[in-house]
Scaffold this active site. Structure first.
Site, PDB file in Angstrom:
ATOM      1  N   HIS A 121      -2.700   7.135   2.907  1.00 58.04           N
ATOM      2  CA  HIS A 121      -3.210   5.841   2.447  1.00 58.04           C
ATOM      3  C   HIS A 121      -4.608   5.650   3.030  1.00 58.04           C
ATOM      4  O   HIS A 121      -4.852   5.934   4.203  1.00 58.04           O
ATOM      5  CB  HIS A 121      -2.268   4.724   2.908  1.00 58.04           C
ATOM      6  CG  HIS A 121      -2.806   3.359   2.664  1.00 58.04           C
ATOM      7  ND1 HIS A 121      -3.424   3.008   1.486  1.00 58.04           N
ATOM      8  CD2 HIS A 121      -2.822   2.245   3.461  1.00 58.04           C
ATOM      9  CE1 HIS A 121      -3.793   1.735   1.569  1.00 58.04           C
ATOM     10  NE2 HIS A 121      -3.448   1.261   2.737  1.00 58.04           N
TER      11      HIS A 121
ATOM     12  N   ASN B  61     -10.058   0.070   0.947  1.00 55.53           N
ATOM     13  CA  ASN B  61      -8.606   0.051   0.798  1.00 55.53           C
ATOM     14  C   ASN B  61      -8.265  -0.541  -0.573  1.00 55.53           C
ATOM     15  O   ASN B  61      -8.442  -1.731  -0.801  1.00 55.53           O
ATOM     16  CB  ASN B  61      -7.995  -0.780   1.922  1.00 55.53           C
ATOM     17  CG  ASN B  61      -6.473  -0.821   1.874  1.00 55.53           C
ATOM     18  OD1 ASN B  61      -5.871  -0.403   0.889  1.00 55.53           O
ATOM     19  ND2 ASN B  61      -5.871  -1.325   2.928  1.00 55.53           N
TER      20      ASN B  61
ATOM     21  N   CYS C  91       0.818  -1.221   0.000  1.00 50.88           N
ATOM     22  CA  CYS C  91       0.000   0.000   0.000  1.00 50.88           C
ATOM     23  C   CYS C  91       0.849   1.266   0.000  1.00 50.88           C
ATOM     24  O   CYS C  91       0.327   2.359  -0.204  1.00 50.88           O
ATOM     25  CB  CYS C  91      -0.952  -0.003   1.189  1.00 50.88           C
ATOM     26  SG  CYS C  91      -2.007  -1.455   1.217  1.00 50.88           S
TER      27      CYS C  91
HETATM   28  C1  LIG Z   1      -9.633  -4.956  11.134  1.00 48.18           C
HETATM   29  C2  LIG Z   1     -10.177  -3.834  12.025  1.00 48.18           C
HETATM   30  C3  LIG Z   1     -11.233  -3.040  11.270  1.00 48.18           C
HETATM   31  C4  LIG Z   1     -10.814  -4.452  13.256  1.00 48.18           C
HETATM   32  O1  LIG Z   1     -11.289  -3.426  14.110  1.00 48.18           O
HETATM   33  P1  LIG Z   1     -11.014  -3.512  15.680  1.00 48.18           P
HETATM   34  O2  LIG Z   1     -11.740  -2.390  16.294  1.00 48.18           O
HETATM   35  O3  LIG Z   1      -9.505  -3.562  15.845  1.00 48.18           O
HETATM   36  O4  LIG Z   1     -11.698  -4.865  16.069  1.00 48.18           O
HETATM   37  P2  LIG Z   1     -11.011  -6.148  16.742  1.00 48.18           P
HETATM   38  O5  LIG Z   1      -9.874  -6.661  15.933  1.00 48.18           O
HETATM   39  O6  LIG Z   1     -10.736  -5.738  18.132  1.00 48.18           O
HETATM   40  O7  LIG Z   1     -12.191  -7.194  16.652  1.00 48.18           O
HETATM   41  C5  LIG Z   1     -13.321  -7.092  17.454  1.00 48.18           C
HETATM   42  C6  LIG Z   1     -14.243  -8.245  17.167  1.00 48.18           C
HETATM   43  O8  LIG Z   1     -14.916  -7.998  15.927  1.00 48.18           O
HETATM   44  C7  LIG Z   1     -14.934  -9.189  15.147  1.00 48.18           C
HETATM   45  N1  LIG Z   1     -14.997  -8.845  13.734  1.00 48.18           N
HETATM   46  C8  LIG Z   1     -13.974  -8.810  12.833  1.00 48.18           C
HETATM   47  N2  LIG Z   1     -14.468  -8.448  11.631  1.00 48.18           N
HETATM   48  C9  LIG Z   1     -15.776  -8.238  11.785  1.00 48.18           C
HETATM   49  C10 LIG Z   1     -16.809  -7.852  10.907  1.00 48.18           C
HETATM   50  N3  LIG Z   1     -16.598  -7.587   9.594  1.00 48.18           N
HETATM   51  N4  LIG Z   1     -18.064  -7.718  11.400  1.00 48.18           N
HETATM   52  C11 LIG Z   1     -18.315  -7.967  12.681  1.00 48.18           C
HETATM   53  N5  LIG Z   1     -17.390  -8.350  13.568  1.00 48.18           N
HETATM   54  C12 LIG Z   1     -16.129  -8.490  13.125  1.00 48.18           C
HETATM   55  C13 LIG Z   1     -13.671  -9.901  15.539  1.00 48.18           C
HETATM   56  O9  LIG Z   1     -13.827 -11.280  15.265  1.00 48.18           O
HETATM   57  C14 LIG Z   1     -13.576  -9.600  17.020  1.00 48.18           C
HETATM   58  O10 LIG Z   1     -14.395 -10.520  17.689  1.00 48.18           O
HETATM   59  P3  LIG Z   1     -13.887 -11.198  19.058  1.00 48.18           P
HETATM   60  O11 LIG Z   1     -13.633 -10.042  20.001  1.00 48.18           O
HETATM   61  O12 LIG Z   1     -15.046 -12.043  19.424  1.00 48.18           O
HETATM   62  O13 LIG Z   1     -12.652 -11.947  18.707  1.00 48.18           O
HETATM   63  C15 LIG Z   1      -9.014  -2.896  12.450  1.00 48.18           C
HETATM   64  O14 LIG Z   1      -8.173  -3.553  13.357  1.00 48.18           O
HETATM   65  C16 LIG Z   1      -8.214  -2.396  11.293  1.00 48.18           C
HETATM   66  O15 LIG Z   1      -8.693  -1.648  10.472  1.00 48.18           O
HETATM   67  N6  LIG Z   1      -6.934  -2.755  11.242  1.00 48.18           N
HETATM   68  C17 LIG Z   1      -6.051  -2.304  10.168  1.00 48.18           C
HETATM   69  C18 LIG Z   1      -6.321  -3.107   8.948  1.00 48.18           C
HETATM   70  C19 LIG Z   1      -5.705  -2.501   7.733  1.00 48.18           C
HETATM   71  O16 LIG Z   1      -5.834  -1.333   7.501  1.00 48.18           O
HETATM   72  N7  LIG Z   1      -5.033  -3.318   6.920  1.00 48.18           N
HETATM   73  C20 LIG Z   1      -4.450  -2.899   5.708  1.00 48.18           C
HETATM   74  C21 LIG Z   1      -3.186  -2.172   5.963  1.00 48.18           C
HETATM   75  S1  LIG Z   1      -2.475  -1.655   4.481  1.00 48.18           S
END
Ligand SMILES: CC(C)(COP(=O)(O)OP(=O)(O)OC[C@H]1O[C@@H](n2cnc3c(N)ncnc32)[C@H](O)[C@@H]1OP(=O)(O)O)[C@@H](O)C(=O)NCCC(=O)NCCS
Length: 309
Positions: free
Chosen positions: A232, A262, A108
């Site tokens: 990004h 993204n 990215c």
């Molecule tokens: C992935 C992301 C959105 C998750 O958000 P978060 O607030 O960190 O949420 P968590 O990882 O704490 O997950 C919370 C819960 O939601 C659940 N969950 C994950 N995806 C879900 C979805 N689409 N819908 C509902 N629940 C979801 C998880 O399983 C987790 O459940 P658990 O607590 O029972 O294990 C966030 O961490 C993120 O954006 N990370 C960066 C990803 C990124 O940008 N990647 C590309 C980089 S170039």
């Protein structure tokens, strides 16, 4: 020898997939996705070369340059059409370009890496560069896995950079990588993307804040000197966290993640093109682009928006 962006263009595939579409078949909801990411919808069904060619055509038409005038093509992508040959070869042929072409994979952060590379090539005598970010990560994502499926869309965007008498194209840059963090976000050949979302989030904010501070210092500029911040587009909460720490306002930030999701190497240029199309960029403006991604890579570059003719 410097250069300026004299043309820009974007292409998104037609198929719109909303959060509600995911909620119909996965254990997720529009509310969860919007709250956690700021994403409302994304485009899918793109092919790396096709999207790059369409975006390139628009950028070249706006710049008023023919293919023969372009003497270098850099295609930033992590989702090329084939392993061999490089997708840039196909794009080069379709657009009738001269000179060389190559793919650049820095995930990215790829588009910012490509701009810095183009700057170096202008300094060694190239006259006109076409830089494209194109990615189709929806096809690299397991559409049954709610934790990654909702996070990636397809798209492409391109800029034409012409050498000119300005002192610089890139005013200052910072490139970095920490290969010990490769396991946080990866895709094996033939497999799907795996990601530790929470850790990527944490590292991304830190890497982007450090990289932006470095590049501002190298350019001897303050956050208030930056007319437009083009981050990004991975997650609105990452953008907000970076803004808060660096001191950028959301009004001076280009945001398209709500509609594009993204799009990896396409995300910074898609946001840049949207800002340019909306008339948000003026000659002399300092524009700071900053990205992070798998690797873990990061890259920041400050350019000064030049005359567009
Ligand atoms: C992935 C992301 C959105 C998750 O958000 P978060 O607030 O960190 O949420 P968590 O990882 O704490 O997950 C919370 C819960 O939601 C659940 N969950 C994950 N995806 C879900 C979805 N689409 N819908 C509902 N629940 C979801 C998880 O399983 C987790 O459940 P658990 O607590 O029972 O294990 C966030 O961490 C993120 O954006 N990370 C960066 C990803 C990124 O940008 N990647 C590309 C980089 S170039």
């Amino acid at each position: 020898m410097g250069g300026s962006i004299v043309g820009w263009g974007a292409h998104l595939p037609e198929l719109v997939v909303t959060n509600h579409d995911f909620a119909k078949r996965l254990d997720t909801s529009d509310e969860w996705i919007t709250e956690r990411t700021g994403i409302e919808e994304r485009r899918m069904g793109g092919v790396c070369s096709t999207m790059a060619i369409e975006a390139g055509k628009i950028a070249m038409a706006r710049a008023g340059v023919t293919g023969k005038e372009i003497d270098i093509l850099i295609l930033a992508t992590t989702s090329p059409d084939q392993a061999i040959p490089a997708t840039s070869s196909r794009v080069h042929a379709e657009l009738g370009l001269s000179g060389g072409a190559f793919d650049l994979n820095a995930a990215c952060a790829g588009f910012a890496y490509a701009l810095v590379t183009a700057d170096g090539l202008l300094k060694t005598g190239h006259r006109c560069a076409l830089v494209i970010g194109s990615d189709t990560l929806s096809s690299a994502t397991d559409q049954e896995d709610r934790s990654t499926a909702i996070l990636f869309g397809d798209g492409a965007a391109a800029v034409v950079i012409k050498a000119d008498d300005s002192p610089n194209f890139i005013v200052a840059y910072d490139l970095g990588v920490d290969g010990t963090l490769g396991d946080l976000l990866y895709q094996n050949h033939g497999g799907y993307i795996h990601m530790d979302g929470r850790e990527v989030f944490r590292r991304a904010v830190r890497a982007e804040v450090d990289s932006i501070s470095t590049v501002l210092e190298r350019a001897d500029l303050k956050p208030s000197d930056i007319s437009l911040f083009v981050p990004h587009q991975a997650n609105l909460r990452i953008i907000e966290a970076v803004n808060q720490r660096v001191g950028f306002s959301i009004d001076n930030t280009a945001v398209v993640v709500d509609k594009t999701d993204n799009t990896s190497a396409a995300s910074i240029p898609l946001a840049l093109v949207a800002a340019a199309d909306a008339g948000r960029l003026h000659e002399g403006d300092y524009v700071l682009m900053s990205g992070f991604g798998a690797g873990m890579t990061w890259a920041s570059a400050i350019i000064q928006w030049g005359p567009t003719k």
